[in-house]
Design an enzyme around this catalytic site. Structure first.
Site, PDB file in Angstrom:
ATOM      1  N   ASP A  53      15.678  66.709 107.381  1.00  0.00           N
ATOM      2  CA  ASP A  53      14.489  66.498 108.210  1.00  0.00           C
ATOM      3  C   ASP A  53      13.245  66.982 107.494  1.00  0.00           C
ATOM      4  OD1 ASP A  53      15.682  65.552 110.448  1.00  0.00           O
ATOM      5  OD2 ASP A  53      15.511  67.393 111.618  1.00  0.00           O
ATOM      6  N   LYS A  75      12.093  62.805 111.081  1.00  0.00           N
ATOM      7  CA  LYS A  75      11.255  62.306 112.159  1.00  0.00           C
ATOM      8  C   LYS A  75       9.904  62.979 112.004  1.00  0.00           C
ATOM      9  CE  LYS A  75      14.622  60.269 114.134  1.00  0.00           C
ATOM     10  NZ  LYS A  75      14.648  58.870 114.406  1.00  0.00           N
ATOM     11  N   MET A 189       8.238  69.798 121.712  1.00  0.00           N
ATOM     12  CA  MET A 189       7.555  68.512 121.530  1.00  0.00           C
ATOM     13  C   MET A 189       6.528  68.248 122.623  1.00  0.00           C
ATOM     14  SD  MET A 189      10.708  66.106 120.251  1.00  0.00           S
ATOM     15  CE  MET A 189      12.055  66.877 121.118  1.00  0.00           C
TER      16      MET A 189
HETATM   17  N1  SAH Z   1      16.671  71.028 116.909  1.00  0.00           N
HETATM   18  C1  SAH Z   1      15.406  71.739 116.922  1.00  0.00           C
HETATM   19  C2  SAH Z   1      14.386  71.028 117.771  1.00  0.00           C
HETATM   20  C3  SAH Z   1      14.001  69.652 117.245  1.00  0.00           C
HETATM   21  S1  SAH Z   1      12.745  68.877 118.183  1.00  0.00           S
HETATM   22  C4  SAH Z   1      15.653  73.164 117.418  1.00  0.00           C
HETATM   23  O1  SAH Z   1      16.746  73.467 117.922  1.00  0.00           O
HETATM   24  O2  SAH Z   1      14.757  73.992 117.283  1.00  0.00           O
HETATM   25  C5  SAH Z   1      11.304  69.359 117.290  1.00  0.00           C
HETATM   26  C6  SAH Z   1      10.519  70.384 118.094  1.00  0.00           C
HETATM   27  O3  SAH Z   1      11.087  71.666 117.909  1.00  0.00           O
HETATM   28  C7  SAH Z   1       9.077  70.545 117.677  1.00  0.00           C
HETATM   29  O4  SAH Z   1       8.254  69.563 118.277  1.00  0.00           O
HETATM   30  C8  SAH Z   1       8.773  71.918 118.224  1.00  0.00           C
HETATM   31  O5  SAH Z   1       8.569  71.872 119.610  1.00  0.00           O
HETATM   32  C9  SAH Z   1      10.095  72.639 117.968  1.00  0.00           C
HETATM   33  N2  SAH Z   1      10.088  73.403 116.710  1.00  0.00           N
HETATM   34  C10 SAH Z   1      10.872  73.201 115.639  1.00  0.00           C
HETATM   35  N3  SAH Z   1      10.630  74.125 114.691  1.00  0.00           N
HETATM   36  C11 SAH Z   1       9.682  74.939 115.189  1.00  0.00           C
HETATM   37  C12 SAH Z   1       9.020  76.101 114.707  1.00  0.00           C
HETATM   38  N4  SAH Z   1       9.282  76.623 113.512  1.00  0.00           N
HETATM   39  N5  SAH Z   1       8.103  76.685 115.498  1.00  0.00           N
HETATM   40  C13 SAH Z   1       7.820  76.192 116.716  1.00  0.00           C
HETATM   41  N6  SAH Z   1       8.407  75.100 117.220  1.00  0.00           N
HETATM   42  C14 SAH Z   1       9.330  74.481 116.474  1.00  0.00           C
END
Ligand code: SAH
Length: 265
Positions: A53, A75, A189
């Site tokens: 990703d 994405k 998101m």
């Molecule tokens: N599978 C991931 C989520 C994927 S969806 C998980 O479990 O964390 C992508 C969303 O995850 C982003 O839009 C944001 O809301 C969040 N996200 C992912 N990495 C992040 C980070 N380092 N800090 C804050 N939000 C994060």
């Protein structure tokens, strides 16, 4: 010692083998390489094809062997991105070619990242798949910002939700039910829909002064935390020019930052 030997010493046994023709669906955690699991490291160290990703730190990608093929298929919210079908096709083709495949995803593979869809497609194709859980941004990111996800006497539940509905689908979330829970709400998101979300929650009776925090790039050197209230949140985020990736948390637990994040507002 090689990475795998180091791991074997830590685990007290041989690390699990990523077999040729197998796919490991690996959670990379929220960003900081220190939040990787040992199992994720074992997978990376054995990868021949690494499909990743956008949100994955280059230092994590560097944990795969030098000769491993690295393919970015991620994405990007709101921008052209790899189609889910193409990602699945790449995983299936790699596995059928007998490669040791790692599909690396941000956070936990089964939390809002469409990892479950990939695992189901692999199962349907008869390809063995191992899921390696990771720290999800909505929990690890809160801790990194000095916000406990639950707090005795303050909250008894926590809701992880996404404000992002599948393309063209109506918003399926019952915002008034979430507001009525009176428990912390963690949104993934959500950054491009903050106004509409705040409006829905206010209309559903969530108090305007509900403490809110936006945690951006949680656990990384770029981490930023904005503390505000439900009613002020959209304006404050706009004024600060904050963009994703970020998690939004609403609820009384945010107040704990005063003590748990020294120097916090
Ligand atoms: N599978 C991931 C989520 C994927 S969806 C998980 O479990 O964390 C992508 C969303 O995850 C982003 O839009 C944001 O809301 C969040 N996200 C992912 N990495 C992040 C980070 N380092 N800090 C804050 N939000 C994060």
């Amino acid at each position: 010692m090689t990475r795998l030997e180091h791991l074997a010493a830590l685990l007290g046994e041989a690390p699990p083998e990523l077999r040729p023709g197998q796919v490991w669906l690996v959670g990379a955690g929220p960003g900081d390489p220190a939040k990787l699991t040992l199992e994720a490291l074992a997978g990376l160290a054995q990868a021949e094809l690494l499909v990743h990703d956008e949100l994955v730190d280059p230092r994590i990608l560097a944990l795969a062997p030098e000769g491993a093929e690295r393919r970015f298929m991620g994405k990007r919210g709101g921008q052209p991105s790899a189609k889910q079908a193409d990602i699945i096709a790449a995983l299936v083709a790699g596995a059928r070619a007998g490669k040791r495949v790692v599909r690396l995803k941000g956070g936990d593979p089964y939390v809002f990242g469409r990892g479950a869809e990939e695992a189901m497609a692999l199962a349907e194709a008869g390809i063995p798949c191992r899921v390696v859980p990771g720290l999800t941004a909505g929990l690890a990111g809160l801790a990194a910002a000095g916000i406990p996800a639950t707090l005795r006497g303050v909250s008894q539940a926590v809701t992880l939700a996404t404000a992002h509905a599948p393309d063209g689908a109506a918003d399926a979330l019952d915002w008034s039910a979430l507001a009525r829970l009176g428990q912390p709400l963690v949104l993934y998101m959500a950054m491009r829909r903050l106004e509409a979300i705040a409006e829905s929650l206010l209309a559903a009776g969530m108090p305007p002064g509900t403490p809110a925090a936006v945690v951006r790039a949680a656990t990384t050197a770029q981490q930023q935390v904005l503390q505000t209230t439900l009613e002020d949140m959209p304006g404050a985020v706009r004024a600060a020019g904050l963009a994703g990736p970020a998690v939004v948390v609403l609820g009384e637990v945010v107040r704990a930052r005063a003590l748990l994040a020294p120097g916090a507002a």
